[in-house]
Design a protein around this motif. Sequence first.
Motif, PDB file in Angstrom:
ATOM      1  N   ALA A 131      -2.433  -5.425 -21.899  1.00 23.52           N
ATOM      2  CA  ALA A 131      -3.526  -5.168 -22.842  1.00 23.52           C
ATOM      3  C   ALA A 131      -4.289  -3.917 -22.418  1.00 23.52           C
ATOM      4  N   TRP A 132      -4.489  -3.771 -21.124  1.00 24.09           N
ATOM      5  CA  TRP A 132      -5.221  -2.604 -20.606  1.00 24.09           C
ATOM      6  C   TRP A 132      -4.457  -1.314 -20.916  1.00 24.09           C
ATOM      7  N   LEU A 133      -3.167  -1.329 -20.685  1.00 25.86           N
ATOM      8  CA  LEU A 133      -2.367  -0.112 -20.859  1.00 25.86           C
ATOM      9  C   LEU A 133      -1.964   0.137 -22.307  1.00 25.86           C
ATOM     10  N   GLY A 221       3.826  -3.013  -8.540  1.00 24.59           N
ATOM     11  CA  GLY A 221       3.400  -3.763  -7.372  1.00 24.59           C
ATOM     12  C   GLY A 221       2.257  -4.702  -7.685  1.00 24.59           C
ATOM     13  N   ASP A 222       1.387  -4.283  -8.563  1.00 23.37           N
ATOM     14  CA  ASP A 222       0.125  -4.995  -8.682  1.00 23.37           C
ATOM     15  C   ASP A 222       0.172  -6.234  -9.550  1.00 23.37           C
ATOM     16  N   LEU A 223       1.156  -6.295 -10.444  1.00 27.39           N
ATOM     17  CA  LEU A 223       1.323  -7.540 -11.199  1.00 27.39           C
ATOM     18  C   LEU A 223       1.642  -8.653 -10.219  1.00 27.39           C
ATOM     19  N   SER A 225       1.001  -8.638  -6.968  1.00 25.89           N
ATOM     20  CA  SER A 225      -0.140  -8.906  -6.064  1.00 25.89           C
ATOM     21  C   SER A 225      -1.181  -9.782  -6.748  1.00 25.89           C
ATOM     22  N   LEU A 226      -1.469  -9.465  -8.006  1.00 23.64           N
ATOM     23  CA  LEU A 226      -2.480 -10.250  -8.711  1.00 23.64           C
ATOM     24  C   LEU A 226      -2.042 -11.701  -8.852  1.00 23.64           C
ATOM     25  N   ALA A 227      -0.754 -11.882  -9.176  1.00 27.29           N
ATOM     26  CA  ALA A 227      -0.235 -13.244  -9.326  1.00 27.29           C
ATOM     27  C   ALA A 227      -0.356 -13.996  -8.001  1.00 27.29           C
ATOM     28  N   PRO A 269      -2.479 -11.957   0.645  1.00 29.83           N
ATOM     29  CA  PRO A 269      -1.074 -11.890   0.235  1.00 29.83           C
ATOM     30  C   PRO A 269      -0.506 -10.469   0.187  1.00 29.83           C
ATOM     31  N   PHE A 270      -1.377  -9.466   0.228  1.00 30.58           N
ATOM     32  CA  PHE A 270      -0.943  -8.063   0.216  1.00 30.58           C
ATOM     33  C   PHE A 270      -0.850  -7.657   1.688  1.00 30.58           C
ATOM     34  N   VAL A 271       0.336  -7.841   2.272  1.00 32.82           N
ATOM     35  CA  VAL A 271       0.449  -7.932   3.731  1.00 32.82           C
ATOM     36  C   VAL A 271       0.235  -6.612   4.482  1.00 32.82           C
ATOM     37  N   ARG A 274       2.557   1.170   4.837  1.00 31.64           N
ATOM     38  CA  ARG A 274       3.231   1.980   5.856  1.00 31.64           C
ATOM     39  C   ARG A 274       2.536   3.322   6.081  1.00 31.64           C
ATOM     40  N   ARG A 275       2.761   3.858   7.267  1.00 32.94           N
ATOM     41  CA  ARG A 275       2.337   5.211   7.613  1.00 32.94           C
ATOM     42  C   ARG A 275       3.411   5.825   8.499  1.00 32.94           C
ATOM     43  N   VAL A 276       3.354   7.152   8.677  1.00 32.84           N
ATOM     44  CA  VAL A 276       4.224   7.806   9.658  1.00 32.84           C
ATOM     45  C   VAL A 276       3.356   8.779  10.453  1.00 32.84           C
ATOM     46  N   VAL A 325      -9.055  -6.601   2.459  1.00 30.25           N
ATOM     47  CA  VAL A 325      -8.084  -6.971   1.410  1.00 30.25           C
ATOM     48  C   VAL A 325      -7.695  -5.753   0.566  1.00 30.25           C
ATOM     49  N   TYR A 326      -8.653  -4.888   0.262  1.00 36.18           N
ATOM     50  CA  TYR A 326      -8.347  -3.716  -0.566  1.00 36.18           C
ATOM     51  C   TYR A 326      -8.208  -2.439   0.259  1.00 36.18           C
ATOM     52  N   GLY A 327      -7.985  -2.584   1.558  1.00 37.37           N
ATOM     53  CA  GLY A 327      -7.755  -1.424   2.399  1.00 37.37           C
ATOM     54  C   GLY A 327      -9.039  -0.711   2.759  1.00 37.37           C
ATOM     55  N   LEU A 337     -11.727  -2.750  -8.506  1.00 35.83           N
ATOM     56  CA  LEU A 337     -12.624  -3.289  -9.529  1.00 35.83           C
ATOM     57  C   LEU A 337     -11.823  -4.056 -10.590  1.00 35.83           C
ATOM     58  N   LEU A 338     -10.708  -3.473 -11.005  1.00 42.73           N
ATOM     59  CA  LEU A 338      -9.878  -4.146 -12.009  1.00 42.73           C
ATOM     60  C   LEU A 338      -9.390  -5.498 -11.487  1.00 42.73           C
ATOM     61  N   SER A 339      -8.923  -5.526 -10.249  1.00 40.61           N
ATOM     62  CA  SER A 339      -8.457  -6.797  -9.670  1.00 40.61           C
ATOM     63  C   SER A 339      -9.595  -7.797  -9.583  1.00 40.61           C
TER      64      SER A 339
HETATM   65  C1  HEM Z   1      -4.302  -7.610  -6.877  1.00 42.61           C
HETATM   66  C2  HEM Z   1      -4.837  -7.280  -5.830  1.00 42.61           C
HETATM   67  C3  HEM Z   1      -4.682  -5.966  -5.141  1.00 42.61           C
HETATM   68  C4  HEM Z   1      -4.701  -5.813  -3.791  1.00 42.61           C
HETATM   69  C5  HEM Z   1      -4.871  -6.923  -2.752  1.00 42.61           C
HETATM   70  C6  HEM Z   1      -4.550  -4.404  -3.522  1.00 42.61           C
HETATM   71  C7  HEM Z   1      -4.566  -3.860  -2.255  1.00 42.61           C
HETATM   72  C8  HEM Z   1      -4.401  -2.523  -1.980  1.00 42.61           C
HETATM   73  C9  HEM Z   1      -4.460  -1.934  -0.649  1.00 42.61           C
HETATM   74  C10 HEM Z   1      -4.682  -2.710   0.647  1.00 42.61           C
HETATM   75  C11 HEM Z   1      -4.270  -0.599  -0.781  1.00 42.61           C
HETATM   76  C12 HEM Z   1      -4.291   0.438   0.357  1.00 42.61           C
HETATM   77  C13 HEM Z   1      -2.929   1.019   0.583  1.00 42.61           C
HETATM   78  C14 HEM Z   1      -2.840   1.963   1.757  1.00 42.61           C
HETATM   79  O1  HEM Z   1      -3.808   2.159   2.508  1.00 42.61           O
HETATM   80  O2  HEM Z   1      -1.737   2.523   1.956  1.00 42.61           O
HETATM   81  C15 HEM Z   1      -4.049  -0.340  -2.178  1.00 42.61           C
HETATM   82  C16 HEM Z   1      -3.782   0.894  -2.701  1.00 42.61           C
HETATM   83  C17 HEM Z   1      -3.554   1.108  -4.036  1.00 42.61           C
HETATM   84  N1  HEM Z   1      -3.751   0.216  -5.068  1.00 42.61           N
HETATM   85 FE1  HEM Z   1      -4.206  -1.724  -4.899  1.00 42.61          FE
HETATM   86  N2  HEM Z   1      -4.429  -3.725  -4.708  1.00 42.61           N
HETATM   87  C18 HEM Z   1      -4.505  -4.639  -5.729  1.00 42.61           C
HETATM   88  C19 HEM Z   1      -4.483  -4.355  -7.074  1.00 42.61           C
HETATM   89  C20 HEM Z   1      -4.354  -3.115  -7.611  1.00 42.61           C
HETATM   90  C21 HEM Z   1      -4.410  -2.799  -9.022  1.00 42.61           C
HETATM   91  C22 HEM Z   1      -4.679  -3.794 -10.125  1.00 42.61           C
HETATM   92  C23 HEM Z   1      -4.164  -1.460  -9.139  1.00 42.61           C
HETATM   93  C24 HEM Z   1      -4.124  -0.560 -10.343  1.00 42.61           C
HETATM   94  C25 HEM Z   1      -4.168  -0.914 -11.568  1.00 42.61           C
HETATM   95  C26 HEM Z   1      -3.947  -0.940  -7.805  1.00 42.61           C
HETATM   96  C27 HEM Z   1      -3.617   0.365  -7.516  1.00 42.61           C
HETATM   97  C28 HEM Z   1      -3.489   0.867  -6.251  1.00 42.61           C
HETATM   98  C29 HEM Z   1      -3.079   2.252  -5.965  1.00 42.61           C
HETATM   99  C30 HEM Z   1      -2.726   3.312  -6.993  1.00 42.61           C
HETATM  100  C31 HEM Z   1      -3.122   2.387  -4.571  1.00 42.61           C
HETATM  101  C32 HEM Z   1      -2.788   3.650  -3.762  1.00 42.61           C
HETATM  102  C33 HEM Z   1      -4.040   4.410  -3.481  1.00 42.61           C
HETATM  103  C34 HEM Z   1      -3.840   5.608  -2.601  1.00 42.61           C
HETATM  104  O3  HEM Z   1      -2.851   5.680  -1.868  1.00 42.61           O
HETATM  105  O4  HEM Z   1      -4.706   6.497  -2.637  1.00 42.61           O
HETATM  106  N3  HEM Z   1      -4.095  -1.960  -6.909  1.00 42.61           N
HETATM  107  N4  HEM Z   1      -4.170  -1.516  -2.889  1.00 42.61           N
END
Ligand code: HEM
Length: 383
Positions: A131-133, A221-223, A225-227, A269-271, A274-276, A325-327, A337-339
């Motif tokens: 719906a969002w896209l 990936g995020d579908l 993760s959200l699930a 769940p988003f375990v 990677r980095r190098v 959780v979100y890095g 925010l979307l999540s």
């Molecule tokens: C559902 C739960 C979600 C979790 C737990 C999660 C978690 C994360 C984490 C931990 C990172 C950091 C990655 C890193 O440092 O290499 C990341 C990056 C990212 N996430 Fe999420 N995410 C979620 C949902 C989403 C959603 C819904 C979107 C977009 C619609 C999204 C888009 C992205 C993108 C584009 C990156 C890469 C950002 C970058 O490298 O600058 N994520 N996410």
Amino acid sequence: MTDHMPDDLSAAGRDLRAYTDELRPAHPVVRNVAGEWVLLRHDLVVSAAEDDVTFSSAVSRHLQVPNGLDGDDHAAFRAVLDPFLSAEALAPFVPVFEGIAADLAASAPRGVPVDAVADLGTRFAVRAQSAWLGWSPSLEDRLVGWVGENHAATRSGDRLWTQDVAEDFDALILSVLEPRREAAAGDEPGDVTVQLMRTRVRGRRLTDDEIVSVLRNWTGGDLGSLALCVGVVVHHLATHPELQDRLRGGVADAELDAVVDEILRIDNPFVSNRRVTTCPVEVAGVALPAGARVKLHWTSANRDEDVFGTPDDFDPAGHAAANLVYGIGRHACPGRLLSTVDLRVAVRALLAATTSITLAPGQPAEREIAPVGGWARVPVLLG
Ligand code: HEM
């Protein structure tokens, strides 16, 4: 510190949380069988994530926008992509997500087990994201099938399978782009996908490959993760009836969001990501050479006893600042925010449509297998 841990942290049958809890105090950095250095401690994960010069995100030979980019390239893409995920951009979609969640919660069967991951989480994630896209609901079954296959391929560790699944997804995305070419060239506002196709970075339009990569990130990936997040949260609620009742009684958005984040911290769940390394670097006394492949283990870091005390202690307010959780750092999740909104809306709808959520008797929930975290299946009864 061990040089080579004779384990890849993905042994079947082990709970990743218990396993990393056991390893972390004595082995803050372990080397897995793939030769990757896995950072398990909170301070190490934070330092590496914040030092994006030493710890590069250019880990794949495939184009990954923005997650595989470093430095100015990364910043240029984040600057034009982040606005799609701002509060202002997402606001019009909140009522749409609420409608999707309410329908799903109302139509979920009563008296028979419902799998919180597949039947609730995946369905909700796919419908909300489509719906969002601006994607057609007719893609739902294909996307749901893809999420399942992607999980299976990731779990298997079979690179060829994973690559096939990625290619299937790219084909799906191209089929979404094709009919929008004309709209993207025109002036009508168009849906989010059309707006993405019109986006310019450094004065030029995004290429098809870049658009596909962005959409793969926003959906692929995020579908999943959200699930998985829905599965973890519903499992926690089903096993903590007092919390369930308190939330059902009504709490402010901020409080609900903090509760959800804390549930996800305990069982993230988003375990890992990677980095190098770009140069030799020492991590917790371990000398890593240039070119070392590193994993930031969010799940383990989020349970670090030095930061959170007993890892399972539930303290939404007290643990919020250190929650990973979100890095963290420049690559921190732009979709946070979307999540957060998706999870809030999904949990609220489920609580509002039920008087109780309990684990289904005789059908134990099943853990996911590393590198995926959380639960594979959470059969629940909705009362
Ligand atoms: C559902 C739960 C979600 C979790 C737990 C999660 C978690 C994360 C984490 C931990 C990172 C950091 C990655 C890193 O440092 O290499 C990341 C990056 C990212 N996430 Fe999420 N995410 C979620 C949902 C989403 C959603 C819904 C979107 C977009 C619609 C999204 C888009 C992205 C993108 C584009 C990156 C890469 C950002 C970058 O490298 O600058 N994520 N996410």
